[in-house]
Design a protein around this motif. Structure first.
Motif, PDB file in Angstrom:
ATOM      1  N   ASP A  33       0.839  -1.193   0.000  1.00  0.00           N
ATOM      2  CA  ASP A  33       0.000   0.000   0.000  1.00  0.00           C
ATOM      3  C   ASP A  33       0.878   1.248   0.000  1.00  0.00           C
ATOM      4  O   ASP A  33       2.074   1.204   0.273  1.00  0.00           O
ATOM      5  CB  ASP A  33      -0.970  -0.007   1.185  1.00  0.00           C
ATOM      6  CG  ASP A  33      -0.255   0.014   2.524  1.00  0.00           C
ATOM      7  OD1 ASP A  33       0.967  -0.127   2.538  1.00  0.00           O
ATOM      8  OD2 ASP A  33      -0.938   0.181   3.546  1.00  0.00           O
ATOM      9  N   ALA A  34       0.269   2.371  -0.305  1.00  0.00           N
ATOM     10  CA  ALA A  34       1.012   3.622  -0.457  1.00  0.00           C
ATOM     11  C   ALA A  34       1.663   4.065   0.846  1.00  0.00           C
ATOM     12  O   ALA A  34       2.784   4.592   0.838  1.00  0.00           O
ATOM     13  CB  ALA A  34       0.081   4.713  -0.977  1.00  0.00           C
ATOM     14  N   ASP A  35       1.004   3.865   1.982  1.00  0.00           N
ATOM     15  CA  ASP A  35       1.570   4.289   3.265  1.00  0.00           C
ATOM     16  C   ASP A  35       2.849   3.530   3.605  1.00  0.00           C
ATOM     17  O   ASP A  35       3.824   4.111   4.069  1.00  0.00           O
ATOM     18  CB  ASP A  35       0.548   4.103   4.390  1.00  0.00           C
ATOM     19  CG  ASP A  35      -0.621   5.072   4.259  1.00  0.00           C
ATOM     20  OD1 ASP A  35      -0.399   6.178   3.715  1.00  0.00           O
ATOM     21  OD2 ASP A  35      -1.735   4.727   4.686  1.00  0.00           O
ATOM     22  N   THR A  36       2.869   2.232   3.341  1.00  0.00           N
ATOM     23  CA  THR A  36       4.073   1.442   3.614  1.00  0.00           C
ATOM     24  C   THR A  36       5.217   1.882   2.721  1.00  0.00           C
ATOM     25  O   THR A  36       6.352   2.053   3.174  1.00  0.00           O
ATOM     26  CB  THR A  36       3.781  -0.058   3.400  1.00  0.00           C
ATOM     27  OG1 THR A  36       2.675  -0.432   4.201  1.00  0.00           O
ATOM     28  CG2 THR A  36       4.998  -0.898   3.752  1.00  0.00           C
ATOM     29  N   LEU A  37       4.942   2.092   1.446  1.00  0.00           N
ATOM     30  CA  LEU A  37       5.975   2.534   0.517  1.00  0.00           C
ATOM     31  C   LEU A  37       6.489   3.916   0.906  1.00  0.00           C
ATOM     32  O   LEU A  37       7.688   4.174   0.860  1.00  0.00           O
ATOM     33  CB  LEU A  37       5.439   2.539  -0.915  1.00  0.00           C
ATOM     34  CG  LEU A  37       6.442   2.822  -2.015  1.00  0.00           C
ATOM     35  CD1 LEU A  37       7.575   1.801  -1.981  1.00  0.00           C
ATOM     36  CD2 LEU A  37       5.767   2.798  -3.368  1.00  0.00           C
ATOM     37  N   ARG A  38       5.608   4.811   1.324  1.00  0.00           N
ATOM     38  CA  ARG A  38       5.999   6.152   1.759  1.00  0.00           C
ATOM     39  C   ARG A  38       6.913   6.063   2.977  1.00  0.00           C
ATOM     40  O   ARG A  38       7.902   6.782   3.082  1.00  0.00           O
ATOM     41  CB  ARG A  38       4.751   6.969   2.076  1.00  0.00           C
ATOM     42  CG  ARG A  38       5.027   8.440   2.278  1.00  0.00           C
ATOM     43  CD  ARG A  38       3.746   9.256   2.471  1.00  0.00           C
ATOM     44  NE  ARG A  38       2.903   9.184   1.284  1.00  0.00           N
ATOM     45  CZ  ARG A  38       1.689   8.608   1.244  1.00  0.00           C
ATOM     46  NH1 ARG A  38       1.180   8.060   2.314  1.00  0.00           N
ATOM     47  NH2 ARG A  38       0.983   8.586   0.126  1.00  0.00           N
ATOM     48  N   THR A  39       6.625   5.158   3.903  1.00  0.00           N
ATOM     49  CA  THR A  39       7.452   4.981   5.097  1.00  0.00           C
ATOM     50  C   THR A  39       8.843   4.477   4.729  1.00  0.00           C
ATOM     51  O   THR A  39       9.853   4.966   5.239  1.00  0.00           O
ATOM     52  CB  THR A  39       6.783   3.985   6.068  1.00  0.00           C
ATOM     53  OG1 THR A  39       5.488   4.475   6.405  1.00  0.00           O
ATOM     54  CG2 THR A  39       7.603   3.803   7.323  1.00  0.00           C
ATOM     55  N   VAL A  40       8.905   3.504   3.816  1.00  0.00           N
ATOM     56  CA  VAL A  40      10.207   2.965   3.394  1.00  0.00           C
ATOM     57  C   VAL A  40      11.028   4.044   2.699  1.00  0.00           C
ATOM     58  O   VAL A  40      12.210   4.225   3.001  1.00  0.00           O
ATOM     59  CB  VAL A  40       9.998   1.747   2.454  1.00  0.00           C
ATOM     60  CG1 VAL A  40      11.302   1.344   1.808  1.00  0.00           C
ATOM     61  CG2 VAL A  40       9.401   0.585   3.222  1.00  0.00           C
ATOM     62  N   LEU A  41      10.431   4.786   1.787  1.00  0.00           N
ATOM     63  CA  LEU A  41      11.167   5.817   1.078  1.00  0.00           C
ATOM     64  C   LEU A  41      11.549   6.962   2.001  1.00  0.00           C
ATOM     65  O   LEU A  41      12.606   7.567   1.846  1.00  0.00           O
ATOM     66  CB  LEU A  41      10.345   6.334  -0.111  1.00  0.00           C
ATOM     67  CG  LEU A  41      10.121   5.320  -1.219  1.00  0.00           C
ATOM     68  CD1 LEU A  41       9.236   5.901  -2.302  1.00  0.00           C
ATOM     69  CD2 LEU A  41      11.422   4.839  -1.806  1.00  0.00           C
ATOM     70  N   GLY A  42      10.712   7.266   2.965  1.00  0.00           N
ATOM     71  CA  GLY A  42      11.051   8.312   3.947  1.00  0.00           C
ATOM     72  C   GLY A  42      12.238   7.941   4.801  1.00  0.00           C
ATOM     73  O   GLY A  42      13.021   8.786   5.193  1.00  0.00           O
ATOM     74  N   SER A  43      12.377   6.650   5.096  1.00  0.00           N
ATOM     75  CA  SER A  43      13.516   6.224   5.920  1.00  0.00           C
ATOM     76  C   SER A  43      14.833   6.321   5.139  1.00  0.00           C
ATOM     77  O   SER A  43      15.894   6.401   5.749  1.00  0.00           O
ATOM     78  CB  SER A  43      13.305   4.790   6.408  1.00  0.00           C
ATOM     79  OG  SER A  43      13.362   3.894   5.332  1.00  0.00           O
ATOM     80  N   LEU A  44      14.787   6.343   3.827  1.00  0.00           N
ATOM     81  CA  LEU A  44      16.012   6.486   3.035  1.00  0.00           C
ATOM     82  C   LEU A  44      16.570   7.885   3.124  1.00  0.00           C
ATOM     83  O   LEU A  44      17.771   8.089   2.974  1.00  0.00           O
ATOM     84  CB  LEU A  44      15.733   6.145   1.565  1.00  0.00           C
ATOM     85  CG  LEU A  44      15.464   4.687   1.277  1.00  0.00           C
ATOM     86  CD1 LEU A  44      15.105   4.513  -0.187  1.00  0.00           C
ATOM     87  CD2 LEU A  44      16.661   3.833   1.624  1.00  0.00           C
ATOM     88  N   ARG A  45      15.723   8.875   3.348  1.00  0.00           N
ATOM     89  CA  ARG A  45      16.188  10.257   3.410  1.00  0.00           C
ATOM     90  C   ARG A  45      17.069  10.500   4.612  1.00  0.00           C
ATOM     91  O   ARG A  45      17.969  11.320   4.584  1.00  0.00           O
ATOM     92  CB  ARG A  45      15.000  11.213   3.477  1.00  0.00           C
ATOM     93  CG  ARG A  45      14.254  11.291   2.191  1.00  0.00           C
ATOM     94  CD  ARG A  45      13.184  12.327   2.279  1.00  0.00           C
ATOM     95  NE  ARG A  45      12.398  12.338   1.049  1.00  0.00           N
ATOM     96  CZ  ARG A  45      11.305  13.033   0.898  1.00  0.00           C
ATOM     97  NH1 ARG A  45      10.857  13.783   1.864  1.00  0.00           N
ATOM     98  NH2 ARG A  45      10.651  12.993  -0.240  1.00  0.00           N
ATOM     99  N   SER A  46      16.787   9.823   5.708  1.00  0.00           N
ATOM    100  CA  SER A  46      17.562  10.074   6.931  1.00  0.00           C
ATOM    101  C   SER A  46      18.844   9.296   6.964  1.00  0.00           C
ATOM    102  O   SER A  46      19.262   8.625   6.128  1.00  0.00           O
ATOM    103  CB  SER A  46      16.747   9.726   8.150  1.00  0.00           C
ATOM    104  OG  SER A  46      16.253   8.416   8.058  1.00  0.00           O
TER     105      SER A  46
END
Length: 135
Positions: A122-135
């Motif tokens: 789902d979009a929320d899980t993908l958003r969480t994974v991609l957000g963790s790459l920024r940090s």
């Protein structure tokens, strides 16, 4: 290979003794010139009478700004497009069987990092994974 910029832009006397404040336009032009392939940053700095470490810092900041400005959109390539399979509806006798969602793969290359997501996400899980790459 040498790049020489206009000598009309002189360094301004700064408020700190012995430390000039360089014009932002000059910094930008020298940083852009230092990013050109085959350019010796040390030679470019020497030609303009500045410290090579300072030019390396300007170039680093220039590249960081360029990356943030161009990071809004990234290219997407579809490697294998599988057609969606529509399964016919089964009679009520097979209620215990759950329908199988179409499976796919998302592979994202960011620098040296590769994120691969298999199956349905789902979009929320993908958003969480991609957000963790920024940090």
């Amino acid at each position: 290979m040498g790049i020489t910029l206009s000598q009309s832009e002189e360094k301004k006397a700064g408020s700190r003794k012995g430390r000039p404040n360089y014009d932002p336009v000059l910094r930008e032009r020298l940083a852009a010139a230092a990013c050109e392939p085959g350019v010796s940053v040390a030679k470019l700095a020497r030609e303009h009478g500045i410290n090579a470490n300072m030019l390396f810092a300007w170039r680093r900041r220039y590249r960081a700004r360029q990356q943030t400005e161009s990071a809004a959109l990234i290219p997407v390539v579809v490697l294998n497009e599988a057609p969606a399979v529509v399964a016919p509806t089964l009679p009520a006798e097979s209620e215990g069987v759950k329908p199988v969602a179409p499976a796919g793969t998302i592979e994202i290359h960011i620098g040296r990092c590769v994120v691969r997501v298999d199956g349905v996400v789902d979009a929320d899980t993908l958003r969480t994974v991609l957000g963790s790459l920024r940090s």
